[in-house]
Design a protein around this motif. Structure first.
Motif, PDB file in Angstrom:
ATOM      1  N   VAL A  33       0.851  -1.200   0.000  1.00  0.00           N
ATOM      2  CA  VAL A  33       0.000   0.000   0.000  1.00  0.00           C
ATOM      3  C   VAL A  33       0.886   1.249   0.000  1.00  0.00           C
ATOM      4  CG1 VAL A  33      -1.677   1.329   1.350  1.00  0.00           C
ATOM      5  CG2 VAL A  33      -1.942  -1.167   1.128  1.00  0.00           C
ATOM      6  N   ILE A  34       1.939   1.238   0.838  1.00  0.00           N
ATOM      7  CA  ILE A  34       2.841   2.395   0.901  1.00  0.00           C
ATOM      8  C   ILE A  34       3.534   2.583  -0.452  1.00  0.00           C
ATOM      9  CG2 ILE A  34       4.880   3.375   2.027  1.00  0.00           C
ATOM     10  CD1 ILE A  34       4.180   1.704   4.494  1.00  0.00           C
ATOM     11  N   ALA A  35       3.905   1.450  -1.087  1.00  0.00           N
ATOM     12  CA  ALA A  35       4.607   1.536  -2.379  1.00  0.00           C
ATOM     13  C   ALA A  35       3.712   2.194  -3.435  1.00  0.00           C
ATOM     14  CB  ALA A  35       5.054   0.153  -2.834  1.00  0.00           C
ATOM     15  N   ARG A  36       2.412   2.121  -3.256  1.00  0.00           N
ATOM     16  CA  ARG A  36       1.506   2.850  -4.171  1.00  0.00           C
ATOM     17  C   ARG A  36       1.430   4.332  -3.790  1.00  0.00           C
ATOM     18  NH1 ARG A  36      -2.282  -0.668  -7.127  1.00  0.00           N
ATOM     19  NH2 ARG A  36      -1.324  -2.712  -6.865  1.00  0.00           N
ATOM     20  N   GLY A  75      11.638  -9.166 -15.335  1.00  0.00           N
ATOM     21  CA  GLY A  75      12.272  -9.747 -16.521  1.00  0.00           C
ATOM     22  C   GLY A  75      13.466  -8.918 -16.961  1.00  0.00           C
ATOM     23  N   ASP A  76      13.658  -7.741 -16.371  1.00  0.00           N
ATOM     24  CA  ASP A  76      14.842  -6.940 -16.684  1.00  0.00           C
ATOM     25  C   ASP A  76      15.430  -6.432 -15.355  1.00  0.00           C
ATOM     26  OD1 ASP A  76      16.697  -4.930 -17.234  1.00  0.00           O
ATOM     27  OD2 ASP A  76      15.667  -4.311 -19.060  1.00  0.00           O
ATOM     28  N   GLU A  77      16.495  -7.110 -14.955  1.00  0.00           N
ATOM     29  CA  GLU A  77      17.051  -6.858 -13.634  1.00  0.00           C
ATOM     30  C   GLU A  77      17.539  -5.419 -13.456  1.00  0.00           C
ATOM     31  OE1 GLU A  77      19.512 -10.179 -12.569  1.00  0.00           O
ATOM     32  OE2 GLU A  77      20.240  -9.124 -10.785  1.00  0.00           O
ATOM     33  N   ARG A  78      18.123  -4.857 -14.535  1.00  0.00           N
ATOM     34  CA  ARG A  78      18.683  -3.517 -14.427  1.00  0.00           C
ATOM     35  C   ARG A  78      17.564  -2.490 -14.188  1.00  0.00           C
ATOM     36  NH1 ARG A  78      19.537   0.963 -16.453  1.00  0.00           N
ATOM     37  NH2 ARG A  78      18.103   0.538 -18.167  1.00  0.00           N
ATOM     38  N   GLN A  79      16.491  -2.632 -14.965  1.00  0.00           N
ATOM     39  CA  GLN A  79      15.378  -1.685 -14.809  1.00  0.00           C
ATOM     40  C   GLN A  79      14.693  -1.865 -13.454  1.00  0.00           C
ATOM     41  OE1 GLN A  79      12.985  -0.394 -18.145  1.00  0.00           O
ATOM     42  NE2 GLN A  79      13.832  -2.033 -19.389  1.00  0.00           N
ATOM     43  N   ARG A  80      14.614  -3.129 -13.008  1.00  0.00           N
ATOM     44  CA  ARG A  80      13.993  -3.376 -11.696  1.00  0.00           C
ATOM     45  C   ARG A  80      14.837  -2.735 -10.593  1.00  0.00           C
ATOM     46  NH1 ARG A  80      13.575  -8.453 -12.200  1.00  0.00           N
ATOM     47  NH2 ARG A  80      15.196  -9.133 -10.767  1.00  0.00           N
ATOM     48  N   ALA A  81      16.165  -2.863 -10.715  1.00  0.00           N
ATOM     49  CA  ALA A  81      17.046  -2.272  -9.697  1.00  0.00           C
ATOM     50  C   ALA A  81      16.874  -0.750  -9.680  1.00  0.00           C
ATOM     51  CB  ALA A  81      18.495  -2.659  -9.977  1.00  0.00           C
ATOM     52  N   ALA A  82      16.698  -0.162 -10.868  1.00  0.00           N
ATOM     53  CA  ALA A  82      16.521   1.303 -10.939  1.00  0.00           C
ATOM     54  C   ALA A  82      15.214   1.712 -10.246  1.00  0.00           C
ATOM     55  CB  ALA A  82      16.527   1.754 -12.404  1.00  0.00           C
ATOM     56  N   LEU A  83      14.160   0.933 -10.470  1.00  0.00           N
ATOM     57  CA  LEU A  83      12.876   1.248  -9.816  1.00  0.00           C
ATOM     58  C   LEU A  83      12.995   1.052  -8.302  1.00  0.00           C
ATOM     59  CD1 LEU A  83       9.849   1.956 -10.006  1.00  0.00           C
ATOM     60  CD2 LEU A  83       9.381  -0.499 -10.249  1.00  0.00           C
ATOM     61  N   ASN A  84      13.610  -0.071  -7.906  1.00  0.00           N
ATOM     62  CA  ASN A  84      13.765  -0.347  -6.469  1.00  0.00           C
ATOM     63  C   ASN A  84      14.539   0.771  -5.776  1.00  0.00           C
ATOM     64  OD1 ASN A  84      12.426  -2.735  -6.845  1.00  0.00           O
ATOM     65  ND2 ASN A  84      14.249  -4.044  -6.760  1.00  0.00           N
ATOM     66  N   ALA A  85      15.571   1.285  -6.461  1.00  0.00           N
ATOM     67  CA  ALA A  85      16.406   2.326  -5.848  1.00  0.00           C
ATOM     68  C   ALA A  85      15.601   3.599  -5.591  1.00  0.00           C
ATOM     69  CB  ALA A  85      17.606   2.621  -6.745  1.00  0.00           C
ATOM     70  N   ILE A  86      14.565   3.822  -6.386  1.00  0.00           N
ATOM     71  CA  ILE A  86      13.704   4.997  -6.166  1.00  0.00           C
ATOM     72  C   ILE A  86      12.670   4.700  -5.075  1.00  0.00           C
ATOM     73  CG2 ILE A  86      11.942   6.494  -7.201  1.00  0.00           C
ATOM     74  CD1 ILE A  86      13.372   5.963  -9.937  1.00  0.00           C
ATOM     75  N   VAL A  87      11.996   3.565  -5.198  1.00  0.00           N
ATOM     76  CA  VAL A  87      10.818   3.310  -4.350  1.00  0.00           C
ATOM     77  C   VAL A  87      11.189   2.792  -2.952  1.00  0.00           C
ATOM     78  CG1 VAL A  87       8.628   2.048  -4.187  1.00  0.00           C
ATOM     79  CG2 VAL A  87       9.414   2.889  -6.412  1.00  0.00           C
ATOM     80  N   PRO A  89      13.691   3.149  -0.662  1.00  0.00           N
ATOM     81  CA  PRO A  89      14.003   4.052   0.466  1.00  0.00           C
ATOM     82  C   PRO A  89      12.770   4.838   0.929  1.00  0.00           C
ATOM     83  CG  PRO A  89      15.616   4.288  -1.307  1.00  0.00           C
ATOM     84  CD  PRO A  89      14.522   3.431  -1.843  1.00  0.00           C
ATOM     85  N   LEU A  90      11.905   5.219  -0.014  1.00  0.00           N
ATOM     86  CA  LEU A  90      10.693   5.974   0.354  1.00  0.00           C
ATOM     87  C   LEU A  90       9.764   5.079   1.185  1.00  0.00           C
ATOM     88  CD1 LEU A  90       9.993   7.658  -3.132  1.00  0.00           C
ATOM     89  CD2 LEU A  90      10.939   8.754  -1.091  1.00  0.00           C
TER      90      LEU A  90
END
Ligand SMILES: CC(C)(COP(=O)(O)OP(=O)(O)OC[C@H]1O[C@@H](n2cnc3c(N)ncnc32)[C@H](O)[C@@H]1O)[C@@H](O)C(=O)NCCC(=O)NCCS
Ligand SMILES: Nc1ncnc2c1ncn2[C@@H]1O[C@H](COP(=O)(O)OP(=O)(O)OP(=O)(O)O)[C@@H](O)[C@H]1O
Length: 294
Positions: A33-36, A75-87, A89-90
């Motif tokens: 829920v927080i991630a949304r 399915g794309d680890e690099r893009q997932r890591a980029a999203l994770n790095a944004i979301v 910590p928040l």
């Protein structure tokens, strides 16, 4: 107050367990829920996602197009890591804020799908893992969530393995497929967890009371979890002094944040876990002696 990390692979039954715990009085914090919330329209989180992924991940109305972003990151680890790095910590910051706002005496259950993947597990006094085998989880996602099998498998592959999650589990709740001809055992398991572990642990933390010793030999995985938790909280080396009986005895170099992971001050440079399921005693010594010659 006691913070409990609740996790499990996608479709394992975390939300089901969280609801049962809430029925007993737990305060729930839901990371999905927080991630949304942190990427809702108008948030800095959404702006950062658009900066990274481009305007294609927005709907015509300006909201995050979740299926479109999902297709890119699973399915794309690099893009997932980029999203994770944004979301991530928040989400972690907001989780801590909500837990801190819970009334005194609360058991706060944080439903965090990626607790193990993000390395956050040792930061919790207790980690509960809901466990169901991968094939059953895929079946649930396909039949009850309407996901395609490929999408379900892509999400499974983006997460920790069952063994990695089990290693982090102070409590493992098995949640295999419900049988139609027998009562569901899960409510009974959750009720026993609540009254036999979570409530006494919270009361002991609040009273500053170390857990009493218990019979038996501490399992090696429980000793390792205690060592990692204390190392995480003290941000320094930790030595196992005696793991042949409960309480497990550890030596660390600093008090650090031990009280945030279920430890109480036992006086004279000693801390002790208040967890009745895993009593641990920590002796603080000068850094030079930890891991060095006796
Ligand atoms: C990619 C997104 C937009 C897809 O949204 P969608 O509505 O389809 O899925 P939802 O967010 O409801 O997640 C459902 C489940 O997918 C799994 N999942 C979600 N994100 C991830 C991830 N980055 N890595 C592995 N598994 C994930 C979790 O098991 C989660 O419970 C969304 O999942 C997202 O923003 N993910 C990054 C944030 C995150 O890691 N959230 C999970 C907990 S903090
Ligand atoms: N023991 C079970 N047998 C059959 N179905 C179950 C069982 N436990 C949960 N389910 C169903 O499986 C689905 C997933 O359960 P739930 O939502 O609790 O899992 P979750 O771990 O929170 O999932 P997610 O990772 O997607 O958030 C739900 O539709 C739920 O009703």
């Amino acid at each position: 107050m006691l913070r409990v990390g609740l996790t499990g692979g996608i479709g394992a039954g975390k939300s089901t367990v969280a609801r049962l715990l809430a029925g007993h009085g737990a305060v729930l914090v839901d990371a999905d829920v927080i991630a949304r919330e942190v990427v809702a329209r108008g948030t800095p989180g959404l702006a950062a996602v658009v900066e990274e992924f481009g305007p294609d991940v927005l709907t015509a109305a300006g909201d995050l197009d979740r299926p479109a972003l999902g297709r890119r990151v699973f399915g794309d680890e690099r893009q997932r890591a980029a999203l994770n790095a944004i979301v991530h910590p928040l989400v972690a910051a907001r989780r801590a804020e909500l837990a801190a706002a819970a009334p005194a005496g609360s058991v706060v259950v944080e439903d965090v799908p990626l607790l193990v993947e993000t390395g956050a597990a040792p930061g919790y006094p207790l980690v509960v893992v809901v466990d169901a085998d991968a094939a059953e989880r895929v079946r649930r996602l396909v039949t009850e969530r309407g996901m395609s099998e490929d999408d379900a498998l892509a999400r499974l592959r983006a997460q920790a393995t069952d063994d990695e999650r089990r290693a982090a589990a102070d409590v493992l709740l098995a949640n295999p497929r419900r049988a139609e001809d027998r009562p569901d055992p899960l409510p009974g398991l959750v009720s026993a967890l609540w009254s036999g572990r979570l409530l006494p642990f919270e009361a002991a933390v609040r009273a500053g009371r170390p857990a009493p010793a218990r019979p038996g030999v501490p399992p090696a995985d429980a000793v390792e979890r205690a060592r990692r938790r204390v190392a995480h909280a003290t941000a320094g080396p930790v030595e196992v002094v005696d793991a042949s009986a409960w309480p497990v005895r550890l030596r660390a170099s600093a008090e650090g944040a031990l009280t945030t992971v279920g430890y109480v001050d036992a006086g004279q440079g000693r801390f002790a876990s208040a967890d009745p399921g895993a009593p641990v005693a920590v002796e603080l010594v000068r850094e030079a002696r930890v891991g060095g010659p006796a």
